[in-house]
Design an enzyme around this catalytic site. Structure first.
Site, PDB file in Angstrom:
ATOM      1  N   GLU A 174      32.885  31.481  37.132  1.00 24.28           N
ATOM      2  CA  GLU A 174      32.243  32.625  36.473  1.00 24.28           C
ATOM      3  C   GLU A 174      31.018  33.100  37.279  1.00 24.28           C
ATOM      4  O   GLU A 174      30.787  34.301  37.420  1.00 24.28           O
ATOM      5  CB  GLU A 174      31.856  32.232  35.035  1.00 24.28           C
ATOM      6  CG  GLU A 174      31.092  33.268  34.241  1.00 24.28           C
ATOM      7  CD  GLU A 174      31.808  34.613  34.053  1.00 24.28           C
ATOM      8  OE1 GLU A 174      32.995  34.737  34.383  1.00 24.28           O
ATOM      9  OE2 GLU A 174      31.135  35.551  33.594  1.00 24.28           O
ATOM     10  N   TRP A 212      38.435  57.130  34.962  1.00 20.89           N
ATOM     11  CA  TRP A 212      38.643  56.049  35.925  1.00 20.89           C
ATOM     12  C   TRP A 212      40.010  56.350  36.540  1.00 20.89           C
ATOM     13  O   TRP A 212      41.034  56.221  35.888  1.00 20.89           O
ATOM     14  CB  TRP A 212      38.649  54.705  35.201  1.00 20.89           C
ATOM     15  CG  TRP A 212      38.705  53.506  36.095  1.00 20.89           C
ATOM     16  CD1 TRP A 212      37.660  52.878  36.696  1.00 20.89           C
ATOM     17  CD2 TRP A 212      39.878  52.758  36.460  1.00 20.89           C
ATOM     18  NE1 TRP A 212      38.103  51.796  37.412  1.00 20.89           N
ATOM     19  CE2 TRP A 212      39.451  51.692  37.299  1.00 20.89           C
ATOM     20  CE3 TRP A 212      41.236  52.874  36.186  1.00 20.89           C
ATOM     21  CZ2 TRP A 212      40.340  50.766  37.832  1.00 20.89           C
ATOM     22  CZ3 TRP A 212      42.123  51.955  36.724  1.00 20.89           C
ATOM     23  CH2 TRP A 212      41.664  50.910  37.535  1.00 20.89           C
ATOM     24  N   LYS A 257      34.989  48.719  32.247  1.00 24.33           N
ATOM     25  CA  LYS A 257      34.752  47.663  31.261  1.00 24.33           C
ATOM     26  C   LYS A 257      36.052  47.238  30.581  1.00 24.33           C
ATOM     27  O   LYS A 257      36.280  46.069  30.343  1.00 24.33           O
ATOM     28  CB  LYS A 257      33.765  48.190  30.214  1.00 24.33           C
ATOM     29  CG  LYS A 257      33.400  47.198  29.120  1.00 24.33           C
ATOM     30  CD  LYS A 257      32.396  46.207  29.604  1.00 24.33           C
ATOM     31  CE  LYS A 257      32.042  45.173  28.571  1.00 24.33           C
ATOM     32  NZ  LYS A 257      31.466  43.975  29.204  1.00 24.33           N
ATOM     33  N   CYS A 297      38.898  55.044  31.369  1.00 24.43           N
ATOM     34  CA  CYS A 297      38.702  56.377  30.824  1.00 24.43           C
ATOM     35  C   CYS A 297      38.193  56.275  29.387  1.00 24.43           C
ATOM     36  O   CYS A 297      38.607  55.407  28.631  1.00 24.43           O
ATOM     37  CB  CYS A 297      39.968  57.235  30.805  1.00 24.43           C
ATOM     38  SG  CYS A 297      40.692  57.422  32.431  1.00 24.43           S
ATOM     39  N   LYS A 310      30.648  36.870  38.695  1.00 29.24           N
ATOM     40  CA  LYS A 310      29.498  37.742  38.378  1.00 29.24           C
ATOM     41  C   LYS A 310      28.881  38.290  39.652  1.00 29.24           C
ATOM     42  O   LYS A 310      28.585  39.476  39.751  1.00 29.24           O
ATOM     43  CB  LYS A 310      28.402  36.972  37.622  1.00 29.24           C
ATOM     44  CG  LYS A 310      28.503  36.730  36.170  1.00 29.24           C
ATOM     45  CD  LYS A 310      28.569  37.885  35.234  1.00 29.24           C
ATOM     46  CE  LYS A 310      29.952  38.476  35.173  1.00 29.24           C
ATOM     47  NZ  LYS A 310      30.752  38.151  34.024  1.00 29.24           N
ATOM     48  N   GLU A 329      31.234  40.894  41.443  1.00 28.94           N
ATOM     49  CA  GLU A 329      31.503  42.195  40.828  1.00 28.94           C
ATOM     50  C   GLU A 329      30.302  43.119  40.827  1.00 28.94           C
ATOM     51  O   GLU A 329      30.473  44.329  40.875  1.00 28.94           O
ATOM     52  CB  GLU A 329      32.157  42.074  39.446  1.00 28.94           C
ATOM     53  CG  GLU A 329      31.332  41.491  38.355  1.00 28.94           C
ATOM     54  CD  GLU A 329      32.088  41.435  37.016  1.00 28.94           C
ATOM     55  OE1 GLU A 329      33.032  42.208  36.794  1.00 28.94           O
ATOM     56  OE2 GLU A 329      31.707  40.610  36.184  1.00 28.94           O
ATOM     57  N   ASN A 361      43.567  59.012  27.831  1.00 31.92           N
ATOM     58  CA  ASN A 361      43.287  57.689  28.394  1.00 31.92           C
ATOM     59  C   ASN A 361      44.599  56.923  28.396  1.00 31.92           C
ATOM     60  O   ASN A 361      45.210  56.754  27.341  1.00 31.92           O
ATOM     61  CB  ASN A 361      42.244  56.979  27.511  1.00 31.92           C
ATOM     62  CG  ASN A 361      42.113  55.512  27.846  1.00 31.92           C
ATOM     63  OD1 ASN A 361      42.335  55.104  28.978  1.00 31.92           O
ATOM     64  ND2 ASN A 361      41.746  54.701  26.863  1.00 31.92           N
ATOM     65  N   GLY A 362      45.035  56.481  29.582  1.00 35.88           N
ATOM     66  CA  GLY A 362      46.295  55.738  29.660  1.00 35.88           C
ATOM     67  C   GLY A 362      47.142  56.274  30.793  1.00 35.88           C
ATOM     68  O   GLY A 362      46.629  56.928  31.709  1.00 35.88           O
ATOM     69  N   HIS A 397      38.776  19.433  50.287  1.00 32.30           N
ATOM     70  CA  HIS A 397      40.161  19.754  50.650  1.00 32.30           C
ATOM     71  C   HIS A 397      40.301  21.124  51.290  1.00 32.30           C
ATOM     72  O   HIS A 397      41.404  21.670  51.341  1.00 32.30           O
ATOM     73  CB  HIS A 397      41.061  19.639  49.413  1.00 32.30           C
ATOM     74  CG  HIS A 397      41.066  18.260  48.817  1.00 32.30           C
ATOM     75  ND1 HIS A 397      41.676  17.195  49.427  1.00 32.30           N
ATOM     76  CD2 HIS A 397      40.472  17.780  47.705  1.00 32.30           C
ATOM     77  CE1 HIS A 397      41.491  16.108  48.689  1.00 32.30           C
ATOM     78  NE2 HIS A 397      40.748  16.437  47.642  1.00 32.30           N
ATOM     79  N   ARG A 401      33.529  52.810  30.588  1.00 32.88           N
ATOM     80  CA  ARG A 401      34.989  52.760  30.673  1.00 32.88           C
ATOM     81  C   ARG A 401      35.534  53.396  31.946  1.00 32.88           C
ATOM     82  O   ARG A 401      36.723  53.277  32.252  1.00 32.88           O
ATOM     83  CB  ARG A 401      35.606  53.484  29.467  1.00 32.88           C
ATOM     84  CG  ARG A 401      35.222  52.876  28.151  1.00 32.88           C
ATOM     85  CD  ARG A 401      35.822  53.669  27.020  1.00 32.88           C
ATOM     86  NE  ARG A 401      37.261  53.546  27.009  1.00 32.88           N
ATOM     87  CZ  ARG A 401      37.930  52.584  26.396  1.00 32.88           C
ATOM     88  NH1 ARG A 401      37.283  51.660  25.729  1.00 32.88           N
ATOM     89  NH2 ARG A 401      39.238  52.538  26.439  1.00 32.88           N
TER      90      ARG A 401
HETATM   91  O1  M6R Z   1      37.828  42.792  27.425  1.00 33.19           O
HETATM   92  P1  M6R Z   1      38.361  41.574  28.124  1.00 33.19           P
HETATM   93  O2  M6R Z   1      37.578  40.349  27.809  1.00 33.19           O
HETATM   94  O3  M6R Z   1      39.824  41.368  27.864  1.00 33.19           O
HETATM   95  O4  M6R Z   1      38.195  41.870  29.658  1.00 33.19           O
HETATM   96  C1  M6R Z   1      38.700  40.985  30.622  1.00 33.19           C
HETATM   97  C2  M6R Z   1      38.164  41.275  31.985  1.00 33.19           C
HETATM   98  O5  M6R Z   1      38.539  42.569  32.402  1.00 33.19           O
HETATM   99  C3  M6R Z   1      36.643  41.164  32.037  1.00 33.19           C
HETATM  100  O6  M6R Z   1      36.222  39.899  31.638  1.00 33.19           O
HETATM  101  C4  M6R Z   1      36.115  41.446  33.458  1.00 33.19           C
HETATM  102  O7  M6R Z   1      36.511  40.428  34.318  1.00 33.19           O
HETATM  103  C5  M6R Z   1      34.602  41.616  33.411  1.00 33.19           C
HETATM  104  N1  M6R Z   1      34.206  42.703  34.238  1.00 33.19           N
HETATM  105  C6  M6R Z   1      33.880  40.388  33.816  1.00 33.19           C
HETATM  106  O8  M6R Z   1      32.510  40.552  33.910  1.00 33.19           O
END
Ligand code: M6R
Length: 604
Positions: free
Chosen positions: A476, A76, A599, A2, A480, A483, A102-103, A499, A27
Site C-alpha cells: 500500500e 475521463w 477515483k 466521468c 500511494k 499514484e 458515464n460508461g 529472492h 471521477r
Molecule cells: O472504490 P474501490 O475501493 O473499489 O476502488 C479500488 C481502486 O480503484 C482504488 O483503491 C485505487 O487503487 C485508489 N486510487 C487507491 O488509492
C-alpha cells in the site's frame, strides 16, 4: 470514470452545475462541459472546455446563459482523446437533444455506421454521440417513449442524462451499470453520479437501479422500468455533512482525509457495533472458505484481512484481484463467502466478479463506503465503513476503515463460530477502541515525515518492506507513492527480498521498512541488516527504541506501541500515506487528482 450532474428547478442552473462538477471532479478531469436549456434564447446552449473544472469556469466568465434546467459532465477519456469535440455534452444533429454519459456504449460503432448511412454527421469520436442522434431519429411525440426505445438499442454500461428543446421542462435519466442518483428537493430536483455533487441542496435521494429511467421535472420525479412500467422507489436520507465534501482549511483533500482518520475510525467502530445483528454473522457458522476480491487499495485491505480471518474465525481465505478472479474457474458453492471490498461500491471489476460469484452459488458480503452503491445492493450482505465522502483520488481514510471493519468482522465471526469467548471479544473491542488516540499519536510525526520527504523526494525508486501482517502495508505504501508522486516504487514481503529485489539496492535507494515490535521483529531486523549491508537508505517505521534498529536506520518514523500486535497495520500505514503526500507536494504534483487516474473505475 466521468461524472454527470443535472438540475431542474428555480435556481440559475449554471452555478449549480459548476458546483456539482467540482465535487465530481475526482471521477475524471480531462475536459468538462455544460448544456443549458436557455429560457430566453429557447435553445440548448452548450459550453465545453478541455482541462479541469476551473478551466471551464474561466471559459464561462461573462457569458450570459439563462436557464433553470441543464446537464453537465466531467470526463475521463475512453473513446477519443481529451478535446473540445470529444467533451460532453453531445448534441443531436438539429441540436434538439443534449446528452451526458458515464460508461461505455459497446455497440456504438455499429449504431454509428447505421446513423451515418441515414445522413447523420458525427462531430466527435465518442461512443456517446450515437445516443443524441438516436434520440433525434426516433423521437415522435414523447421523450420517455423515445428513451425506452433507445435504451433497448444500446449495449454496455451507462448512466445518461438527457435534456431536449422538445420537452423543455424535464431531464430524463437512465442507468445500466454506472452509478446514478436522483436528489429530491423542494421545487427542484437533481441527478448526479454521486451524492456529494448535490449535497449542499438536499440530503434526500433515490438510487436508480439498472435499466430504470427517471423523468424529472422541478416538482415531480417518476421512475420507470425498461418495459415502461412505473416503479415505486423509497427515498433514503444521508447524514453526511457538506463540510465533509470540502477541504476545511487543509491544502488538499488527501491531507484532510489523512487527518480525519481518528474520527473515521471511531465512526467505523461505532457503526460496526450498531450492526451486530447483521445477518451475515449467523451465516458464518456454515462458511467453509472465503474469497476476498477487490482492486487497488481495497485489495491491500483484503490481504491484511486474510490474516485476521484465518486467525480469529479459523476459515481459510484466498485474496484475489477482482479483475483476475472473474476470469478464472474458481470453484465456489453455498459454503463459500465472497467478500467484495470497495470504497465506492461502483468499481466494475469488483462488482462483476461479485455478481458472477453469486450466480455460481456463493454468498456475497460487500464492505463498502458509499451507502446505496451498486455493489452494496447487489450483495447478500453489506457492512458499511462510515467514512463520509472520500474526495482525494488516493484512498486513505477508507483504507483504515476497511481494515478496522475486516478486523472486527474476523473477531465477531470467530465469536459466532465458537473460537472466541465473550470475555475475549470484549477485550479485543477495548483494544480497538484505543486506535483513534493511537492514530493521533502517529499524526504527530507529520513534520518529521515532511523533513524525510525533503531528503529523498528526488529518488528515482523506492522499496517498501514489511513482514507478516504488515507486508500488505508495504504494497500500500508503494501504491500511494506511485499514484501521486509518479516515482517508481515496489512493495515486498521483506523475507522475499533476497529472492530478487535485493539486486536493486544501492546507496541511492530509500527502503522504507515497517518494523513494529511484534513477533517477527527479529526477522525484520535481519532483513534490514541485509539492506544496510548493500548500502541502502533505511527509513524505519517502528515503535522500537532498541539500539539495533536505531543504529541500522538512517531515519526513524515513530509509531506508538499497541497491545494487540494484530492491529499494527492500522497504524503503520499512516506514515506511508503522509510520506507519499509530502513527496508528491514537494514535487509539485496534483495529489488530489493525479494524472491518468479516476477515483471510481466503472469500466473494466
Ligand atoms: O472504490 P474501490 O475501493 O473499489 O476502488 C479500488 C481502486 O480503484 C482504488 O483503491 C485505487 O487503487 C485508489 N486510487 C487507491 O488509492
Amino acid at each position: 470514470m466521468c461524472g454527470i450532474v443535472g438540475y431542474v428547478g428555480y435556481r440559475k442552473v449554471v452555478p449549480v452545475l459548476l458546483h456539482g462538477l467540482q465535487r465530481l471532479e475526482y471521477r475524471g478531469y480531462d475536459s468538462a462541459g455544460i448544456a443549458v436549456l436557455d429560457s430566453e434564447k429557447k435553445k440548448i446552449v452548450v459550453e465545453k472546455q478541455v482541462g479541469k473544472i476551473k478551466d471551464l469556469q474561466e471559459h464561462l466568465w461573462g457569458k450570459d446563459i439563462n436557464g433553470n434546467i441543464g446537464i453537465a459532465h466531467t470526463r475521463w477519456a475512453t473513446h477519443g482523446p481529451p478535446s473540445i469535440e470529444n467533451a460532453h455534452p453531445h448534441t443531436s444533429q438539429k441540436d434538439e437533444f443534449a446528452v451526458v454519459h458515464n460508461g461505455i456504449i459497446e455497440n456504438y460503432a455499429q449504431l454509428k455506421e447505421e446513423l451515418i448511412k441515414k445522413g447523420y454527421v458525427f462531430k466527435s469520436q465518442t461512443d456517446t454521440e450515437v445516443v443524441a442522434h438516436l434520440l433525434e431519429e426516433y423521437y415522435q411525440d414523447n421523450l420517455l417513449n423515445t428513451v425506452l426505445k433507445v435504451a433497448k438499442m444500446i449495449e454496455g454500461a451507462y448512466a445518461i442524462g438527457i435534456i431536449s428543446t422538445l420537452e423543455p421542462d424535464k431531464i430524463v435519466a437512465l442507468r445500466k451499470g454506472s452509478p446514478l442518483i436522483v436528489g429530491l428537493g423542494e421545487n427542484e430536483n437533481f441527478i448526479a453520479s454521486d451524492i456529494p455533487a448535490v449535497l449542499e441542496y438536499t440530503k434526500k435521494f433515490i438510487t436508480l437501479d439498472d435499466e430504470e429511467i427517471a423523468v424529472i421535472t422541478k416538482d415531480k420525479v417518476e421512475i420507470y422500468n425498461i418495459k415502461g412500467e412505473k416503479v415505486e422507489k423509497k427515498p433514503f436520507t444521508v447524514n453526511w455533512d457538506i463540510a465533509a465534501a470540502e477541504k476545511g482549511g487543509y491544502k488538499h483533500f488527501m491531507l484532510k482525509e489523512i487527518y480525519e482518520q481518528p474520527k473515521t475510525i471511531t465512526d467505523t467502530i461505532s457503526g460496526f457495533f450498531s450492526d451486530l445483528n447483521n445477518p451475515v454473522y449467523k451465516e458464518m457458522k456454515n462458511i467453509e472458505s472465503i474469497v476476498i476480491i477487490a482492486c487497488g487499495t481495497s485489495y491491500h485491505a483484503g490481504l491484511v484481512g486474510k490474516f485476521w480471518i484465518e486467525k480469529y474465525a479459523k476459515i481459510p481465505v484466498i485474496v484475489d484481484y477482482a479483475s483476475e478472479f472473474r476470469y478464472r474457474d474458481f470453484p465456489v458453492n453455498e459454503k463459500t463467502l465472497v467478500i467484495a471490498i470497495s470504497q465506492s461500491g461502483e468499481t466494475a471489476d469488483t462488482r462483476f466478479a461479485a455478481i458472477d460469484a453469486k450466480k455460481k452459488g456463493a454468498k456475497v458480503l460487500s464492505i463498502v463506503n458509499v451507502v446505496g452503491s451498486s455493489l452494496s445492493r447487489e450483495s447478500d450482505f453489506v457492512i458499511y465503513t462510515y467514512c463520509g465522502p472520500e474526495i482525494g483520488v488516493a484512498a486513505t481514510k477508507t483504507f483504515t476503515a476497511q481494515l478496522v471493519t475486516l478486523f472486527l468482522f474476523a473477531v465477531k465471526s470467530g465469536f459466532e463460530r465458537g473460537y472466541i469467548s465473550q470475555e475475549d471479544f470484549e477485550k479485543i473491542h477495548h483494544d480497538v477502541n484505543s486506535l483513534p488516540s493511537l492514530v493521533n499519536e502517529v499524526l504527530k510525526e507529520d513534520k518529521n515525515i515532511e523533513n524525510i520527504s525533503y531528503k529523498y523526494h528526488n529518488a528515482k525508486d523506492f522499496l517498501f518492506l514489511g513482514r507478516g501482517i504488515n507486508y500488505p502495508i508495504a504494497f500500500e505504501g508503494a501504491l500511494k507513492l506511485k499514484e501521486i508522486s509518479y516515482i517508481h516504487a515496489e512493495g515486498y514481503p521483506a523475507g522475499e527480498m533476497k529472492h530478487g529485489p535485493i539486486a536493486l539496492i544501492d546507496e541511492t535507494l530509500p527502503v522504507v521498512c515497517i518494523i513494529p515490535k511484534d513477533s517477527l521483529y527479529e526477522k525484520m531486523i535481519s532483513n534490514i541488516q541485509e539492506v544496510k549491508a548493500r548500502k541502502g537508505i533505511v527509513i524505519a517505521v517502528t515503535d522500537s527504541e532498541d539500539k539495533e534498529v536505531v543504529s541500522l536506520s538512517d531515519n526513524i518514523i515513530k509509531i506508538p506501541s499497541v497491545k494487540n500486535e494484530n492491529l499494527y497495520p492500522i497504524l503503520s500505514v499512516i506514515p506511508l500515506q503522509l510520506l507519499a503526500y509530502h513527496i508528491a507536494t514537494i514535487l509539485g504534483k496534483d495529489v488530489d487528482q493525479p494524472r491518468n487516474l479516476a477515483k471510481t473505475v466503472t469500466v473494466e
